[in-house]
Design a protein around this motif. Structure first.
Motif, short mmCIF file in Angstrom:
data_model
loop_
_atom_site.label_atom_id
_atom_site.label_comp_id
_atom_site.label_asym_id
_atom_site.label_seq_id
_atom_site.Cartn_x
_atom_site.Cartn_y
_atom_site.Cartn_z
N LEU A 151 -70.07 -87.43 -47.83
CA LEU A 151 -68.75 -87.41 -48.46
C LEU A 151 -68.68 -86.16 -49.33
O LEU A 151 -69.46 -86.02 -50.28
N VAL A 152 -67.77 -85.25 -49.00
CA VAL A 152 -67.60 -84.00 -49.73
C VAL A 152 -66.35 -84.11 -50.60
O VAL A 152 -65.25 -84.28 -50.08
N CYS A 153 -66.52 -84.01 -51.92
CA CYS A 153 -65.39 -84.12 -52.84
C CYS A 153 -64.82 -82.73 -53.09
O CYS A 153 -65.53 -81.84 -53.57
N TRP A 154 -63.55 -82.56 -52.78
CA TRP A 154 -62.94 -81.23 -52.86
C TRP A 154 -61.69 -81.27 -53.73
O TRP A 154 -60.78 -82.07 -53.52
N ASP A 155 -61.68 -80.41 -54.76
CA ASP A 155 -60.50 -80.29 -55.62
C ASP A 155 -60.09 -78.83 -55.80
O ASP A 155 -59.27 -78.53 -56.68
N GLY A 156 -60.65 -77.95 -55.00
CA GLY A 156 -60.30 -76.54 -55.09
C GLY A 156 -60.98 -75.78 -56.21
O GLY A 156 -60.70 -74.59 -56.39
N SER A 157 -61.88 -76.41 -56.94
CA SER A 157 -62.50 -75.77 -58.10
C SER A 157 -63.74 -74.97 -57.72
O SER A 157 -64.31 -75.14 -56.64
N ARG A 158 -64.15 -74.10 -58.64
CA ARG A 158 -65.36 -73.32 -58.44
C ARG A 158 -66.61 -74.20 -58.30
O ARG A 158 -67.42 -73.98 -57.40
N ILE A 177 -68.83 -86.04 -41.56
CA ILE A 177 -68.52 -85.54 -42.91
C ILE A 177 -67.06 -85.83 -43.21
O ILE A 177 -66.17 -85.47 -42.44
N ASP A 178 -66.82 -86.49 -44.34
CA ASP A 178 -65.46 -86.70 -44.83
C ASP A 178 -65.21 -85.76 -46.01
O ASP A 178 -65.96 -85.78 -47.00
N VAL A 179 -64.18 -84.92 -45.89
CA VAL A 179 -63.73 -84.10 -47.02
C VAL A 179 -62.69 -84.92 -47.76
O VAL A 179 -61.61 -85.19 -47.23
N VAL A 180 -63.01 -85.32 -48.98
CA VAL A 180 -62.18 -86.25 -49.73
C VAL A 180 -61.42 -85.53 -50.84
O VAL A 180 -62.01 -84.79 -51.63
N ILE A 181 -60.11 -85.74 -50.87
CA ILE A 181 -59.26 -85.21 -51.94
C ILE A 181 -58.61 -86.40 -52.63
O ILE A 181 -58.00 -87.25 -51.97
N GLU A 209 -63.60 -84.73 -41.13
CA GLU A 209 -62.34 -85.44 -41.26
C GLU A 209 -61.86 -85.29 -42.70
O GLU A 209 -62.65 -85.38 -43.63
N VAL A 210 -60.56 -85.02 -42.87
CA VAL A 210 -59.98 -84.91 -44.20
C VAL A 210 -59.40 -86.26 -44.60
O VAL A 210 -58.64 -86.86 -43.86
N LYS A 211 -59.78 -86.73 -45.78
CA LYS A 211 -59.31 -88.01 -46.29
C LYS A 211 -58.61 -87.79 -47.63
O LYS A 211 -59.22 -87.30 -48.57
N ARG A 212 -57.34 -88.11 -47.67
CA ARG A 212 -56.58 -88.00 -48.92
C ARG A 212 -56.49 -89.38 -49.56
O ARG A 212 -55.93 -90.31 -48.99
N LEU A 213 -57.06 -89.51 -50.74
CA LEU A 213 -57.08 -90.79 -51.44
C LEU A 213 -56.11 -90.74 -52.61
O LEU A 213 -56.03 -89.74 -53.32
N VAL A 214 -55.41 -91.83 -52.83
CA VAL A 214 -54.52 -91.95 -53.99
C VAL A 214 -55.23 -92.82 -55.01
O VAL A 214 -55.62 -93.96 -54.72
N SER A 215 -55.39 -92.29 -56.22
CA SER A 215 -56.19 -92.99 -57.22
C SER A 215 -55.54 -94.26 -57.72
O SER A 215 -56.23 -95.24 -58.03
N GLY A 216 -54.23 -94.30 -57.78
CA GLY A 216 -53.55 -95.52 -58.24
C GLY A 216 -53.99 -95.90 -59.64
O GLY A 216 -53.93 -95.10 -60.56
N ASP A 217 -54.47 -97.14 -59.79
CA ASP A 217 -54.88 -97.63 -61.11
C ASP A 217 -56.32 -97.24 -61.45
O ASP A 217 -56.76 -97.48 -62.58
#
Length: 270
Positions: A151-158, A177-181, A209-217
């Motif tokens: 699971l690769v966590c991606w937020d565009g940061s350095r 590999i899941d790229v998670v945003i 695979e790109v996975k877009r997650l919504v954080s919600g609560d």
């Protein structure tokens, strides 16, 4: 390539998950492995008037050295069972100074596996002081390195970009590999974040695979950990965030949250 590892040995732990994991990584990559055991200075509470008798302090030093020797013996036995000839060092340090010392020592290694939360200061010292990637191993980890789903966590940061680059030897061995945003749900753009990074990784012949997650609560850390559990991920890659305040490192909220509740080994870079 991963060819030189250092692991901080847990003192007083009958089963050190970080050692087992480090041995597995060393075997996978045919890498050199060094274990660091700290003999900690006796702690003298400031409330004790007149200090502590010298014989008591000597006894504490002896007990700490004995615990470090036991950790080294356990580490060497675990490595030799897997056909690895390890190196070890026993160092004296205060509880507060061990993290800084380990971070400086780790600069000449490729990778540092370790577990928390008891070793928080050493983890922070390695993450922010070594310039090297750190793999944090949860206490509940059983078995060695597995890369069925990363699971690769991606937020565009350095830091996130640095972590992905550092993790490439592992990602090259991952079956999936899941790229998670993680999004807040307020974004209005039609563009799917993470596509560019997924394309970059795909050019390395990786299955993405790109996975877009919504954080919600949930906060970001718990959103990531929840997805990791649901997807069966066995390896996380993420940037380690923090800042310096009065010469002490303060972890970012997401980094702190992952370290506090992690159930999967995580490679972090700063």
């Amino acid at each position: 390539m991963i060819k030189d590892l250092v692991v901080n040995l847990g003192i007083g732990d009958p089963r050190d998950a970080a050692v087992d994991y480090a041995v597995s990584i060393a075997g996978t990559f045919d890498a050199h492995l060094c274990g660091i055991a700290f003999a900690y200075e006796p702690v003298v509470p400031p409330s004790i008037m007149g200090g502590i008798p010298a014989d008591v302090i000597d006894a504490q030093w002896a007990a700490s050295a004995k615990a470090a020797d036991a950790a080294i013996a356990s580490f060497e036995a675990a490595a030799k069972r897997e056909g690895i000839l390890p190196e070890h060092r026993k160092l004296e340090a205060s509880l507060g100074g061990a993290g800084d010392l380990f971070g400086r020592l780790a600069r000449r290694f490729d990778l540092e596996p370790k577990h928390g939360p008891a070793q928080d200061l050493v983890i922070e010292g390695a993450l922010f002081g070594s310039g090297r990637p750190v793999i944090v191993v949860p206490y509940i980890q059983k078995g060695g390195l597995r890369l069925d789903r990363a699971l690769v966590c991606w937020d565009g940061s350095r830091p996130a970009a640095r972590a992905i680059g550092d993790a490439m030897p592992f990602l090259a061995r991952a079956a999936a590999i899941d790229v998670v945003i993680v999004a807040s749900g307020r974004e209005k753009s039609d563009e799917i974040p993470g596509v560019d990074m997924a394309e970059h990784l795909a050019r390395h012949a990786l299955k993405i695979e790109v996975k877009r997650l919504v954080s919600g609560d949930l906060d970001v850390a718990n959103t990531i950990l929840s997805y990791a559990a649901d997807s069966g991920a066995d390896f996380i890659v993420m940037g380690g965030f923090g800042h310096s305040r009065l010469r002490e490192f303060v972890l970012g909220g997401t980094t702190r949250g992952i370290l506090a509740s992690m159930t999967v080994p995580a490679l972090m870079s700063h």
